[in-house]
Design a protein around this motif. Sequence first.
Motif, short mmCIF file in Angstrom:
data_model
loop_
_atom_site.label_atom_id
_atom_site.label_comp_id
_atom_site.label_asym_id
_atom_site.label_seq_id
_atom_site.Cartn_x
_atom_site.Cartn_y
_atom_site.Cartn_z
N UNK A 98 25.11 40.67 41.34
CA UNK A 98 23.97 40.07 41.84
C UNK A 98 23.30 39.15 41.22
N UNK A 99 23.25 39.45 39.76
CA UNK A 99 22.40 38.74 38.71
C UNK A 99 22.94 37.18 38.63
N UNK A 100 24.62 37.28 38.54
CA UNK A 100 25.14 36.24 38.00
C UNK A 100 25.92 35.38 39.11
N UNK A 101 25.90 35.79 40.36
CA UNK A 101 26.85 35.19 41.48
C UNK A 101 26.69 33.75 41.50
N UNK A 102 25.42 33.28 41.39
CA UNK A 102 25.22 31.80 41.87
C UNK A 102 25.51 31.26 40.58
N UNK A 103 25.34 31.66 39.26
CA UNK A 103 25.69 30.86 38.22
C UNK A 103 27.25 30.82 38.04
#
Length: 324
Positions: free
Chosen positions: A49-54
């Motif tokens: 959840x914390x890194x998916x967009x990055x």
Amino acid sequence: MICIGIESTAHTFGVGIVDNSGKILANEKSVFTTENAGIHPRKAAEHHKLIYDKIIEKAMKSAKIEFKDIDLVAFSQGPGLGACLRIGANAARSLSIFLKKPLIGVNHCIAHIEIGKLYSGFKDPITLYVSGANTQILALASGKYRVFGETLDIGVGNFLDSFGRTLGIGFPAGPEIEKLAKKGKNYIKLPYTIKGMDFAFSGLQTKLNNISKKHSKQNLCYSAQETAFSELVEATERAISHIGKKEVLLTGGVAANSRLKEMMEIMCRKRNIKFSAVPPSLAGDNGTMIAWQGILEHKAGKKTRLIKSGIKQHWRIDEVNVVW
Ligand code: ATP
Ligand code: FE2
């Protein structure tokens, strides 16, 4: 045609970008790891959840493309951990709606095989698929990937990871066990379980736990690898003589192990069978294999309607019709 593929079945959030000739434009990932414990599904999902967009942005940058260049959005629909799968599925659905491009949900296990076929050029191999959760001998028969042999208890990767915990190694333990095993010299006799083309690892695991204080880590790791991998090679050899195919493919996270590759190669050479192992960057979970599987299925006319895009935690490989 360009496809973006999203992988999030377990510990890895991966994004791959592939074109329809099989050229890999990007293969980015972030793996949830631990210092000395196993993998907790909720914690892995929080990581995703914390890194998916990055990771999506990173893949777009490596591929040097813009969102408007994407023609297709593929994602791992299963099997895997529910909490983790949902993050990837949501990201894929949003991208598909935002870009107004078709969505395609693919089977993670099949993607491990097809990326191996792309890499090796093999047309019809017997595949030894070795990962954390799965350990299977597979081959195409009557339009489906059939399971000819499989673990009767745990996957070989899970076996290595849980044995690693006994030794105080965090997740994933496979790479560290491989390093220690290279320094091992004395083979310790261990339980060897094989039944026809099936095999098992829990007896081996229990024995190793019981003797873990009596031997050096190096010798324990060496003996664990030799025993578990011999089971895999023996069962694959039996499958070769039974099914009579001419190529053997090694895929999945444990396919990164150089000793397993060496043992399989020796067996295949003796039998005059072609052998290929998926390279480490594509062996473990990755978005590239998902993107490539998306391309294959799209070419065959498949697509996943939004309403049918729910995750499938227990989706078996032999439920899928191979139409590509
Ligand atoms: P699946 O859903 O396909 O079962 P998975 O979630 O287990 O996949 P993979 O990335 O395919 O994920 O495999 C991870 C496993 O591979 C872990 O158990 C890890 O310890 C193991 N592994 C990784 N590198 C090595 C290595 N060099 N030697 C042995 N095992 C390894
Ligand atoms: Fe996997």
